[in-house]
Design an enzyme around this catalytic site. Structure first.
Site, PDB file in Angstrom:
ATOM      1  N   ALA A  65       0.864  -1.179   0.000  1.00  0.00           N
ATOM      2  CA  ALA A  65       0.000   0.000   0.000  1.00  0.00           C
ATOM      3  C   ALA A  65       0.901   1.230   0.000  1.00  0.00           C
ATOM      4  O   ALA A  65       2.059   1.165   0.446  1.00  0.00           O
ATOM      5  CB  ALA A  65      -0.892  -0.014   1.232  1.00  0.00           C
ATOM      6  N   GLY A 109       0.587  -5.041   0.884  1.00  0.00           N
ATOM      7  CA  GLY A 109      -0.630  -5.122   0.079  1.00  0.00           C
ATOM      8  C   GLY A 109      -0.383  -5.758  -1.284  1.00  0.00           C
ATOM      9  O   GLY A 109      -1.310  -6.322  -1.882  1.00  0.00           O
ATOM     10  N   GLU A 112      -0.596  -9.351  -0.650  1.00  0.00           N
ATOM     11  CA  GLU A 112      -2.009  -9.649  -0.368  1.00  0.00           C
ATOM     12  C   GLU A 112      -2.844  -9.631  -1.656  1.00  0.00           C
ATOM     13  O   GLU A 112      -3.733 -10.464  -1.844  1.00  0.00           O
ATOM     14  CB  GLU A 112      -2.555  -8.635   0.647  1.00  0.00           C
ATOM     15  CG  GLU A 112      -1.873  -8.765   2.003  1.00  0.00           C
ATOM     16  CD  GLU A 112      -2.218  -7.631   2.944  1.00  0.00           C
ATOM     17  OE1 GLU A 112      -1.799  -6.478   2.686  1.00  0.00           O
ATOM     18  OE2 GLU A 112      -2.922  -7.872   3.929  1.00  0.00           O
ATOM     19  N   GLU A 132       4.807  -5.051   7.024  1.00  0.00           N
ATOM     20  CA  GLU A 132       4.061  -3.957   7.679  1.00  0.00           C
ATOM     21  C   GLU A 132       4.542  -3.712   9.101  1.00  0.00           C
ATOM     22  O   GLU A 132       4.438  -2.605   9.624  1.00  0.00           O
ATOM     23  CB  GLU A 132       2.557  -4.284   7.699  1.00  0.00           C
ATOM     24  CG  GLU A 132       1.878  -4.254   6.338  1.00  0.00           C
ATOM     25  CD  GLU A 132       1.862  -5.592   5.613  1.00  0.00           C
ATOM     26  OE1 GLU A 132       2.667  -6.489   5.954  1.00  0.00           O
ATOM     27  OE2 GLU A 132       1.027  -5.732   4.693  1.00  0.00           O
TER      28      GLU A 132
HETATM   29  C1  HXC Z   1       5.057   4.379  -1.386  1.00  0.00           C
HETATM   30  C2  HXC Z   1       6.972   3.399  -2.218  1.00  0.00           C
HETATM   31  C3  HXC Z   1       6.602   2.151  -1.653  1.00  0.00           C
HETATM   32  C4  HXC Z   1       5.370   2.086  -0.922  1.00  0.00           C
HETATM   33  C5  HXC Z   1       8.487   1.917  -2.664  1.00  0.00           C
HETATM   34  N1  HXC Z   1       8.131   3.190  -2.829  1.00  0.00           N
HETATM   35  N2  HXC Z   1       7.578   1.254  -1.941  1.00  0.00           N
HETATM   36  N3  HXC Z   1       6.204   4.494  -2.092  1.00  0.00           N
HETATM   37  N4  HXC Z   1       4.658   3.236  -0.816  1.00  0.00           N
HETATM   38  N5  HXC Z   1       4.917   0.957  -0.367  1.00  0.00           N
HETATM   39  C6  HXC Z   1       8.872   4.237  -3.551  1.00  0.00           C
HETATM   40  C7  HXC Z   1      10.066   4.734  -2.758  1.00  0.00           C
HETATM   41  O1  HXC Z   1       9.665   5.684  -1.790  1.00  0.00           O
HETATM   42  C8  HXC Z   1      10.912   5.339  -3.855  1.00  0.00           C
HETATM   43  O2  HXC Z   1      10.393   6.599  -4.205  1.00  0.00           O
HETATM   44  C9  HXC Z   1      10.641   4.402  -5.038  1.00  0.00           C
HETATM   45  O3  HXC Z   1       9.422   3.722  -4.746  1.00  0.00           O
HETATM   46  C10 HXC Z   1      11.746   3.351  -5.193  1.00  0.00           C
HETATM   47  O4  HXC Z   1      11.921   2.686  -3.957  1.00  0.00           O
HETATM   48  P1  HXC Z   1      13.332   2.522  -3.228  1.00  0.00           P
HETATM   49  O5  HXC Z   1      13.072   2.278  -1.783  1.00  0.00           O
HETATM   50  O6  HXC Z   1      14.240   3.665  -3.552  1.00  0.00           O
HETATM   51  O7  HXC Z   1      13.890   1.211  -3.967  1.00  0.00           O
HETATM   52  P2  HXC Z   1      14.789   0.034  -3.364  1.00  0.00           P
HETATM   53  O8  HXC Z   1      15.913   0.615  -2.543  1.00  0.00           O
HETATM   54  O9  HXC Z   1      15.126  -0.830  -4.528  1.00  0.00           O
HETATM   55  O10 HXC Z   1      13.857  -0.751  -2.346  1.00  0.00           O
HETATM   56  C11 HXC Z   1      12.690  -1.391  -2.854  1.00  0.00           C
HETATM   57  C12 HXC Z   1      11.756  -1.851  -1.667  1.00  0.00           C
HETATM   58  C13 HXC Z   1      11.529  -0.631  -0.724  1.00  0.00           C
HETATM   59  C14 HXC Z   1      12.467  -2.973  -0.890  1.00  0.00           C
HETATM   60  C15 HXC Z   1      10.494  -2.364  -2.274  1.00  0.00           C
HETATM   61  O11 HXC Z   1      11.054   0.466  -1.520  1.00  0.00           O
HETATM   62  C16 HXC Z   1      10.535  -0.901   0.347  1.00  0.00           C
HETATM   63  O12 HXC Z   1      10.877  -1.499   1.380  1.00  0.00           O
HETATM   64  N6  HXC Z   1       9.295  -0.416   0.175  1.00  0.00           N
HETATM   65  C17 HXC Z   1       8.261  -0.475   1.190  1.00  0.00           C
HETATM   66  C18 HXC Z   1       7.730  -1.868   1.314  1.00  0.00           C
HETATM   67  C19 HXC Z   1       6.650  -1.960   2.392  1.00  0.00           C
HETATM   68  O13 HXC Z   1       6.898  -1.630   3.564  1.00  0.00           O
HETATM   69  N7  HXC Z   1       5.431  -2.399   2.015  1.00  0.00           N
HETATM   70  C20 HXC Z   1       4.307  -2.513   2.937  1.00  0.00           C
HETATM   71  C21 HXC Z   1       3.504  -1.260   2.915  1.00  0.00           C
HETATM   72  S1  HXC Z   1       2.159  -1.308   4.091  1.00  0.00           S
HETATM   73  P3  HXC Z   1      11.336   7.915  -4.323  1.00  0.00           P
HETATM   74  O14 HXC Z   1      10.369   9.007  -4.637  1.00  0.00           O
HETATM   75  O15 HXC Z   1      12.052   8.055  -3.032  1.00  0.00           O
HETATM   76  O16 HXC Z   1      12.243   7.560  -5.478  1.00  0.00           O
HETATM   77  C22 HXC Z   1       0.975  -2.227   3.353  1.00  0.00           C
HETATM   78  C23 HXC Z   1      -0.299  -2.417   4.134  1.00  0.00           C
HETATM   79  C24 HXC Z   1      -1.336  -3.215   3.367  1.00  0.00           C
HETATM   80  O17 HXC Z   1       1.115  -2.712   2.274  1.00  0.00           O
HETATM   81  C25 HXC Z   1      -2.680  -3.060   3.942  1.00  0.00           C
HETATM   82  C26 HXC Z   1      -3.538  -2.047   3.224  1.00  0.00           C
HETATM   83  C27 HXC Z   1      -4.875  -1.806   3.800  1.00  0.00           C
END
Ligand code: HXC
Length: 258
Positions: A65, A109, A112, A132
């Site tokens: 998400a 997400g 999921e 998360e």
């Molecule tokens: C918003 C995101 C994002 C996310 C990545 N980006 N994941 N933006 N939400 N979930 C963005 C980064 O901010 C960055 O933007 C660009 O994508 C590239 O990501 P990087 O981090 O620079 O790339 P990398 O170093 O290769 O790492 C990739 C990654 C990491 C491992 C996927 O981005 C990451 O850990 N992302 C978050 C994963 C996460 O926590 N997901 C769960 C979310 S909570 P900029 O602008 O800086 O270039 C969830 C809840 C679900 O999903 C329930 C819903 C109701």
């Protein structure tokens, strides 16, 4: 219909839906999930579509998400919107089969969403995770429930509590994905699987989807009764007659979805 966050192609009875937020690793924001619900509803109604494939990019199916969007919200916003429930329920209402073709990250997400599809074909680059916990929250669109059913309690607890990622090989070994292929073959494999499904009687296809999903919702006894009844029911279709005649006449069946 033109979407901001999706690319949709319909060809050869397959609706290919590509998540398309390349600057954000296909993070699922309200626009994307709203558009996905709309595209899936349209594909389900479209008589030309017999199977649906959802995919992302080489780098990410979806990295979860959208953290930026969520970071601005409080409990009341999340509760009042029933955050992502309407969109995910729209996906679960789709009666046609949905294949997730996953390369790169399928996190939070994104994992999921893949699990809400009917099965997952993974590239060898795929990485699944429910991180998360690192954000001070938990999965919110099915991760604690579905991942546990796919891979069992021990591995689901491990994934949710540590936030570690699972590679494609582990995902296949654990039953999360149905097959793993080299990344360069992912779309061929997914589209071939979708074409095979598109050739079948769409009555049997829908019944398979209902019956397998029923196994998650009910007791074994009730599930077996449901299966037996739908199996009997299919003997009142032209496609059953065609399928069995074709086998006996040593030819390919020509199903008419009747
Ligand atoms: C918003 C995101 C994002 C996310 C990545 N980006 N994941 N933006 N939400 N979930 C963005 C980064 O901010 C960055 O933007 C660009 O994508 C590239 O990501 P990087 O981090 O620079 O790339 P990398 O170093 O290769 O790492 C990739 C990654 C990491 C491992 C996927 O981005 C990451 O850990 N992302 C978050 C994963 C996460 O926590 N997901 C769960 C979310 S909570 P900029 O602008 O800086 O270039 C969830 C809840 C679900 O999903 C329930 C819903 C109701």
């Amino acid at each position: 219909m033109a979407y901001q966050t999706l690319i949709v192609d319909i060809d050869n009875h397959i609706a290919l839906i590509r998540l398309n937020r390349p600057d954000a690793m296909n993070a699922l924001n309200s626009t994307l999930l709203g558009e996905l619900a709309d595209a899936l509803g349209a594909a389900d109604k479209n008589d030309k579509v017999r199977c649906i494939v959802i995919t992302g990019s080489d780098k990410a199916f979806a990295a979860g998400a959208d953290i930026k969007e969520m970071s601005e919200k409080g409990f009341v916003d999340m509760f009042q919107a029933d955050f992502f429930a309407p969109e995910t329920e729209a996906l679960l209402r789709v009666r046609k089969p949905i294949i997730a073709a996953v390369a790169g990250y399928a996190l939070g997400g994104g994992c999921e969403l893949a699990m809400m599809c009917d099965f997952i074909i993974a590239a060898d680059t795929a990485k699944f995770g429910q991180p998360e916990i690192n954000l001070g929250v938990v999965a919110g669109i099915g991760g604690t429930q579905r991942l546990t059913r796919f891979v069992g309690k021990s591995k689901a607890m491990d994934m949710h509590l540590t936030g570690r990622f699972m590679d494609a090989e582990e995902a296949e070994r654990s039953g999360l994905v149905s097959r793993v292929v080299p990344a360069s073959k992912l779309m061929d494999e997914a589209m071939t699987a979708a074409s095979k499904i598109a050739e079948k009687s769409q009555i049997s296809v829908k019944v398979v989807k209902e019956a397998v999903n029923r196994s998650y919702e009910t007791t074994l006894r009730e599930g077996l009764l449901f299966e037996r009844r739908v199996f009997h029911m299919l003997f009142n279709t032209a496609d059953q007659q065609e399928g069995m005649s074709a086998f006996l006449e040593k030819r390919q069946p020509q199903f008419r979805d009747q």
